[in-house]
Design a protein around this motif. Sequence first.
Motif, mmCIF file in Angstrom:
data_model
loop_
_atom_site.group_PDB
_atom_site.id
_atom_site.type_symbol
_atom_site.label_atom_id
_atom_site.label_comp_id
_atom_site.label_asym_id
_atom_site.label_seq_id
_atom_site.Cartn_x
_atom_site.Cartn_y
_atom_site.Cartn_z
ATOM 1 N N UNK A 66 12.536 5.874 3.322
ATOM 2 C CA UNK A 66 11.460 5.317 4.158
ATOM 3 C C UNK A 66 11.427 5.917 5.571
ATOM 4 N N UNK A 67 12.588 6.194 6.137
ATOM 5 C CA UNK A 67 12.649 6.797 7.470
ATOM 6 C C UNK A 67 12.113 8.227 7.410
ATOM 7 N N UNK A 68 12.503 8.973 6.390
ATOM 8 C CA UNK A 68 12.035 10.354 6.260
ATOM 9 C C UNK A 68 10.540 10.419 5.967
ATOM 10 N N UNK A 69 10.041 9.458 5.198
ATOM 11 C CA UNK A 69 8.606 9.413 4.926
ATOM 12 C C UNK A 69 7.837 9.247 6.229
ATOM 13 N N UNK A 70 8.282 8.335 7.064
ATOM 14 C CA UNK A 70 7.648 8.127 8.373
ATOM 15 C C UNK A 70 7.763 9.384 9.244
ATOM 16 N N UNK A 71 8.930 10.014 9.232
ATOM 17 C CA UNK A 71 9.139 11.231 10.021
ATOM 18 C C UNK A 71 8.196 12.347 9.564
ATOM 19 N N UNK A 72 8.031 12.491 8.263
ATOM 20 C CA UNK A 72 7.128 13.523 7.746
ATOM 21 C C UNK A 72 5.673 13.241 8.139
ATOM 22 N N UNK A 73 5.295 11.963 8.161
ATOM 23 C CA UNK A 73 3.935 11.606 8.597
ATOM 24 C C UNK A 73 3.719 11.989 10.057
ATOM 25 N N UNK A 74 4.703 11.712 10.901
ATOM 26 C CA UNK A 74 4.608 12.074 12.318
ATOM 27 C C UNK A 74 4.493 13.585 12.457
ATOM 28 N N UNK A 75 5.298 14.327 11.706
ATOM 29 C CA UNK A 75 5.265 15.792 11.770
ATOM 30 C C UNK A 75 3.931 16.333 11.248
ATOM 31 N N UNK A 76 3.445 15.785 10.162
ATOM 32 C CA UNK A 76 2.166 16.220 9.588
ATOM 33 C C UNK A 76 1.025 15.992 10.564
ATOM 34 N N UNK A 77 1.047 14.871 11.269
ATOM 35 C CA UNK A 77 0.019 14.585 12.271
ATOM 36 C C UNK A 77 -0.001 15.636 13.371
ATOM 37 N N UNK A 78 1.104 16.333 13.570
ATOM 38 C CA UNK A 78 1.214 17.357 14.603
ATOM 39 C C UNK A 78 1.220 18.762 14.000
ATOM 40 N N UNK A 79 0.913 18.848 12.723
ATOM 41 C CA UNK A 79 0.886 20.119 12.007
ATOM 42 C C UNK A 79 2.220 20.864 12.143
ATOM 43 N N UNK A 80 3.305 20.117 11.958
ATOM 44 C CA UNK A 80 4.655 20.677 12.070
ATOM 45 C C UNK A 80 5.436 20.335 10.812
ATOM 46 N N UNK A 81 6.511 21.058 10.610
ATOM 47 C CA UNK A 81 7.439 20.774 9.524
ATOM 48 C C UNK A 81 8.768 20.363 10.127
ATOM 49 N N UNK A 82 9.508 19.549 9.394
ATOM 50 C CA UNK A 82 10.834 19.111 9.831
ATOM 51 C C UNK A 82 11.827 19.292 8.696
ATOM 52 N N UNK A 83 13.089 19.345 9.057
ATOM 53 C CA UNK A 83 14.183 19.307 8.095
ATOM 54 C C UNK A 83 14.734 17.889 8.117
ATOM 55 N N UNK A 84 15.262 17.421 7.008
ATOM 56 C CA UNK A 84 15.850 16.082 6.971
ATOM 57 C C UNK A 84 17.268 16.154 6.411
ATOM 58 N N UNK A 85 18.110 15.246 6.895
ATOM 59 C CA UNK A 85 19.475 15.150 6.379
ATOM 60 C C UNK A 85 19.974 13.728 6.540
#
Length: 142
Positions: A66-85
Motif C-alpha cells: 500500500x505504501x509503494x502504491x501511493x508512492x508510485x501514484x505520487x511519482x506518476x503524477x510528476x512523470x517520474x519513476x522510483x525504485x522501491x525496497x
Amino acid sequence: MASQILVPMDDSEHAGQALEYALDNFPDADVSVLHVVGVPSPMMGEAMGLALADNLEEAAAERADPVFERAREIATDRDREINTMVGIGHPARNIIDRAENYDTIVLGAHGADRSRAMHRFLVGNVAGTVSKRAPIPVVIVR
C-alpha cells in the motif's frame, strides 16, 4: 548535485510530502523509496506477525504494497519513476545502514500517527535519529 536520493516512507501524510519534495527538487536524481516493516510495538504485533510468517520476505513485501502504491501514484503524477525496497526491523537503523549508497535522505518530519508513549519509547523519533546519525545530508520535510 545529488544523483541518488533515499526517501523512507510510511503511510503518513508527511512521508508523501517528503517524496513530493524529493521528486520536485531533485529532478535528475534516481529516487528510491524505502518502507520498513516489523516495527517494534508494545505488544510486538507487527514484528510478531512477520516472525510467524512462512515466508518473511513475501510477508514484508505484502505489507509494503500500500505504501509503494501511493508512492508510485505520487511519482506518476510528476512523470517520474522510483525504485522501491523493503526493510525489516527498526526504521532509523534501516535508513542509516543504507545511507552510504545515497547522496541525500529526504524524509517526513513525523511518521504515521503512533502517538502512544510506549511506541515512542521503543521506536523513538526516526527523523531526529536519522538527522543526528546519518553520514550524508538529511532533508526533513514538514
